[in-house]
Design an enzyme around this catalytic site. Structure first.
Site, mmCIF file in Angstrom:
data_model
loop_
_atom_site.group_PDB
_atom_site.id
_atom_site.type_symbol
_atom_site.label_atom_id
_atom_site.label_comp_id
_atom_site.label_asym_id
_atom_site.label_seq_id
_atom_site.Cartn_x
_atom_site.Cartn_y
_atom_site.Cartn_z
ATOM 1 N N CYS A 1 0.800 -1.227 0.000
ATOM 2 C CA CYS A 1 0.000 0.000 0.000
ATOM 3 C C CYS A 1 0.831 1.274 0.000
ATOM 4 O O CYS A 1 0.537 2.214 -0.734
ATOM 5 C CB CYS A 1 -1.004 -0.005 1.148
ATOM 6 S SG CYS A 1 -0.269 0.111 2.801
ATOM 7 N N HIS B 1 -3.003 1.274 6.773
ATOM 8 C CA HIS B 1 -3.182 1.297 5.319
ATOM 9 C C HIS B 1 -2.861 2.707 4.836
ATOM 10 O O HIS B 1 -3.114 3.690 5.538
ATOM 11 C CB HIS B 1 -4.612 0.907 4.943
ATOM 12 C CG HIS B 1 -4.846 0.871 3.466
ATOM 13 N ND1 HIS B 1 -4.008 0.209 2.602
ATOM 14 C CD2 HIS B 1 -5.812 1.433 2.691
ATOM 15 C CE1 HIS B 1 -4.449 0.347 1.371
ATOM 16 N NE2 HIS B 1 -5.540 1.092 1.404
ATOM 17 N N ASP C 1 -7.088 5.853 -3.729
ATOM 18 C CA ASP C 1 -6.381 4.684 -3.206
ATOM 19 C C ASP C 1 -5.988 3.785 -4.368
ATOM 20 O O ASP C 1 -6.847 3.217 -5.044
ATOM 21 C CB ASP C 1 -7.269 3.923 -2.214
ATOM 22 C CG ASP C 1 -6.492 2.868 -1.443
ATOM 23 O OD1 ASP C 1 -5.338 2.596 -1.809
ATOM 24 O OD2 ASP C 1 -7.048 2.321 -0.471
ATOM 25 N N TYR D 1 0.962 -7.353 7.527
ATOM 26 C CA TYR D 1 0.411 -6.059 7.950
ATOM 27 C C TYR D 1 -1.020 -5.838 7.481
ATOM 28 O O TYR D 1 -1.741 -5.000 8.012
ATOM 29 C CB TYR D 1 1.321 -4.906 7.487
ATOM 30 C CG TYR D 1 1.035 -4.371 6.097
ATOM 31 C CD1 TYR D 1 0.179 -3.289 5.912
ATOM 32 C CD2 TYR D 1 1.624 -4.943 4.971
ATOM 33 C CE1 TYR D 1 -0.076 -2.794 4.644
ATOM 34 C CE2 TYR D 1 1.372 -4.446 3.712
ATOM 35 C CZ TYR D 1 0.523 -3.382 3.547
ATOM 36 O OH TYR D 1 0.272 -2.899 2.287
#
Length: 713
Positions: A283, A347, A370, A543
């Site tokens: 990310c 994130h 995103d 994660y």
């Protein structure tokens, strides 16, 4: 005879100073400088003729700016500039028209100023000069400019949709080449340095390649709404030939580990060279590259980290976890067979700044995009731009993907237990309204704290009202009212008596190799004895919340007397977890308990990351511009195992391009010391960023300030 054009000169270096594009390597190239111009601003060109001087009484001169395969003025992909020395054009109030004025007429050369409107498409343009005689208009001599020309957005111009009223902030959000991205769970989050490198010579050509592969209509490439949505689509490669391949399983042998990247430039260079997707990204890498592209195109952008982030896979505005009758977590979501809700330790996405004429007044400004592929939007892995104001107010009916972003920062965490007497087959046993979106961070403008976090800026309030406040609940319920699936989940209530309080204690920072304990405090608030079944466990996780390896587990039953308290503890030793750590060394602790007398059930979890050492960087006191300087890197292996496939990545925006240094295997506790050489381009404060990766250990970083002088002190 009509004029014959010998040369068109676009003054790339001279124009760049006024257009704030003088940092682009394309502009400063000594052999073939390329103009990079901001739309909505005048620029100077010169036209030289080979056969005679320009005569205003007999000559027609036009300069055509064309964009894409079928340029047309109606579509905004062609700008026609008619040169008439007898007229002096000024910028009209709405700045809609191209124009050109004669600044100087000397012998065989005309010097002109040209204005390009602030809404034209951004990217690579072609230029053509056409000359003819007034007496023979159809006989045209054409001259094609043999070179590239880039137009980009102009956030300094109030008529550009990317305009930012606080123009000083553009020094940070457009012109700053080095930033920070906050990564890691809530208790141990740390700002890792990232070199955006938006002015590197490879960036705009790589962006042009991305444009060509995107399928976005050329006429739409001037709209930052369409542009930023396309960027969120093309930075990942899930359903197109995008820039980065995402991977989260720790196996990166056939590419570069996400944690090894120091910035966007090596990624975009590889994408440009191979014209294929680059392996691998996660990310923060997707966000770093998206921010680089936006800044290169003149769109103000910042990286945003959401600590404890929800991935709502079925548009319920909840993150749902299911347990069977034995209090065992189920490995699937019975209400969403095609996907599963999850909670990421953190994130990262990007915010972009723009007007939103497609929305009611007040919804412009920062917008979330995103580029990490999580859920599809309109059939494609893309997300945003979602207005932060719309997210904060729960306006899920507004474009684009506002509902998904509301869930990301403010979903309720609901836990369900199998119950055959319930219509859904499950009873809601617990709802945590405070777990998601604990802190939303970005880099504070005009600050840079080397290897520290004083430069972090908490922007949670821009995404949601204060957690637990009436305004926060109202905005969430506003979103629920606009989402059919969410209504069903929030309508479910629990009639179970809840007279026992549970609290899973958050862990303090744990250094790698230290033991830790899972602790739950329990309080019986009623006048009766309560019988409690409890399970405590720990596991290593990636994660994004995916479990890796179980570490330890304990369970038991006990009686809790009226008005009394109890503390349960599970101790985990270093030997139990060290061999089970996966990338980033994140662990999750779980607790679930049932009061058998009332059927009250409680469950909670917490993520934490064991602390790893940083890379120490030693920089000489005298670093001279354009002269080689040796810099030393030092790192200690903290594990009780040998590190293999060791690599250092070293880079700095104006110090050196990404350098990869391999190193032999490193024994447990051994010290690694290597030297590398940098050749600074400019004087002033520069930043050097390094990472270390191996098969056994990743996510080791270091940064240092490099003060560059013109001469020795």
């Amino acid at each position: 005879m009509a004029l014959e054009t010998e040369m068109l000169y676009l003054y790339p270096k001279e124009n760049s100073k006024l257009h704030k594009t003088n940092q682009y390597d394309l502009v400063t190239d000594e052999e073939q400088p390329t103009p990079v111009l901001r739309r909505g601003q005048k620029f100077t060109v010169a036209v030289r003729f080979s056969n005679r001087p320009f005569d205003r009484t007999r000559d027609i001169l036009r300069i055509l700016f064309n964009f894409g395969p079928n340029p047309h003025p109606i579509k905004g992909t062609s700008g026609v500039v008619n040169i008439d020395p007898s007229k002096r054009h000024t910028i009209d109030e709405e700045q809609k028209l191209w124009f050109g004025n004669v600044l100087d007429d000397k012998r065989d050369t005309l010097t002109l100023e040209i204005f390009a409107p602030p809404n034209i498409p951004v990217g690579l343009w072609a230029v053509k000069v056409e000359t003819s005689l007034i007496s023979a208009r159809t006989q045209i001599n054409s001259f094609d400019y043999d070179g590239d020309l880039y137009f980009i957005c102009n956030p300094w111009n109030c008529h550009d949709m990317t305009f930012m009223p606080q123009s000083r902030l553009l020094e940070e959000y457009v012109l700053n080449e080095t930033g920070k991205i906050w990564v890691g769970p809530l208790g141990t989050t740390k700002g890792r340095e990232w070199i955006f490198g938006q002015f590197d010579a490879c960036v705009l050509p790589a962006v042009q390649l991305m444009f060509d592969k995107s399928g976005l209509a050329h006429a739409s490439r001037g709209d930052p709404i369409r542009l930023s949505r396309m960027i969120s689509k093309m930075v990942n490669s899930n359903d197109d030939d995008g820039i980065l391949v995402g991977r989260w399983d720790g196996d990166y042998e056939d590419g570069t580990a996400p944690s090894a990247w120091t910035g966007s430039v090596p990624i975009l260079q590889e994408y440009l060279d191979t014209q294929n997707s680059v392996s691998y990204g996660q990310c923060w890498v997707f966000s770093g590259v998206a921010t680089t592209i936006c800044r290169a195109l003149g769109i103000p952008s910042r990286v945003v980290s959401n600590l404890v982030s929800a991935h709502d896979a079925n548009s319920t505005l909840t993150v749902d976890k299911y347990f069977n009758e034995k209090n065992e977590e189920m490995p699937f979501d019975p209400n969403n067979p095609e996907g599963e809700d999850s909670i990421w330790n953190y994130h990262v996405w990007s915010d972009v700044y723009m007007a939103r004429p497609d929305l009611p007044p007040g919804y412009g400004g920062w917008q979330a995009i995103d580029a990490t592929p999580q859920e599809t939007s309109d059939g494609t892995y893309q997300c945003g731009p979602a207005s932060l104001e719309a997210i904060k107010k729960g306006q899920v009916g507004f474009n684009y993907d506002v509902g998904f972003m509301v869930a990301s920062v403010n979903a309720d965490l609901m836990r369900w237990k199998r119950d055959h007497t319930n219509v859904l087959g499950y009873t809601r046993i617990y709802c945590n309204k405070y777990h998601v979106g604990r802190m939303i961070l970005t880099k504070q403008p005009f600050m840079f704290d080397y290897n520290g976090d004083r430069d972090r800026q908490d922007i949670t309030i821009e995404y949601k009202a204060t957690e637990g406040s009436r305004a926060e609940r109202l905005s969430l319920f506003n979103a629920v009212r606009g989402t059919e699936a969410a209504k069903r989940f929030y309508d479910m209530s629990s009639d179970v008596i809840e007279d026992v309080e549970f609290d899973l204690l958050e862990l303090e920072q744990i250094k790698i190799g230290e033991s830790f304990s899972v602790v739950v405090k329990i309080k019986n608030t009623c006048e009766k004895t309560r019988n409690i079944k409890c399970q405590l466990s720990a596991a290593t996780v990636y994660y994004n919340g995916v479990k890796a390896h179980p570490i330890s587990k304990d369970e038991g039953e006990f009686n809790l007397k009226p008005k009394s308290t109890e503390e349960l503890r599970l101790t985990v030793t270093a030997d139990e977890y060290l061999d089970k750590l996966v990338e980033y060394s994140i662990m999750k602790i779980y607790a679930i308990a049932t009061v058998t007398d009332t059927n009250q059930t409680w469950a909670d979890e917490d993520d934490f990351q064991v602390i790893k050492p940083d890379i120490t960087i030693k920089v000489p006191r005298n670093v001279i511009a354009r002269r080689p300087t040796v810099i030393s890197l030092r790192f200690v292996n903290p594990l009780k195992k040998t590190l293999t496939n060791c690599k250092f990545h070293v880079s700095g925006a104006s110090l050196l391009r990404n350098q990869i240094i391999t190193h032999p295997d490193v024994k447990p506790g051994s010290v690694i010391t290597i030297d590398t050489s940098v050749i600074p381009k400019y004087e002033g404060e520069q930043k050097l960023v390094t990472t270390f990766s191996s098969r056994e250990l990743m996510g080791i970083t270091g940064t240092a300030k490099v003060d560059v002088h013109l001469h020795e002190e």
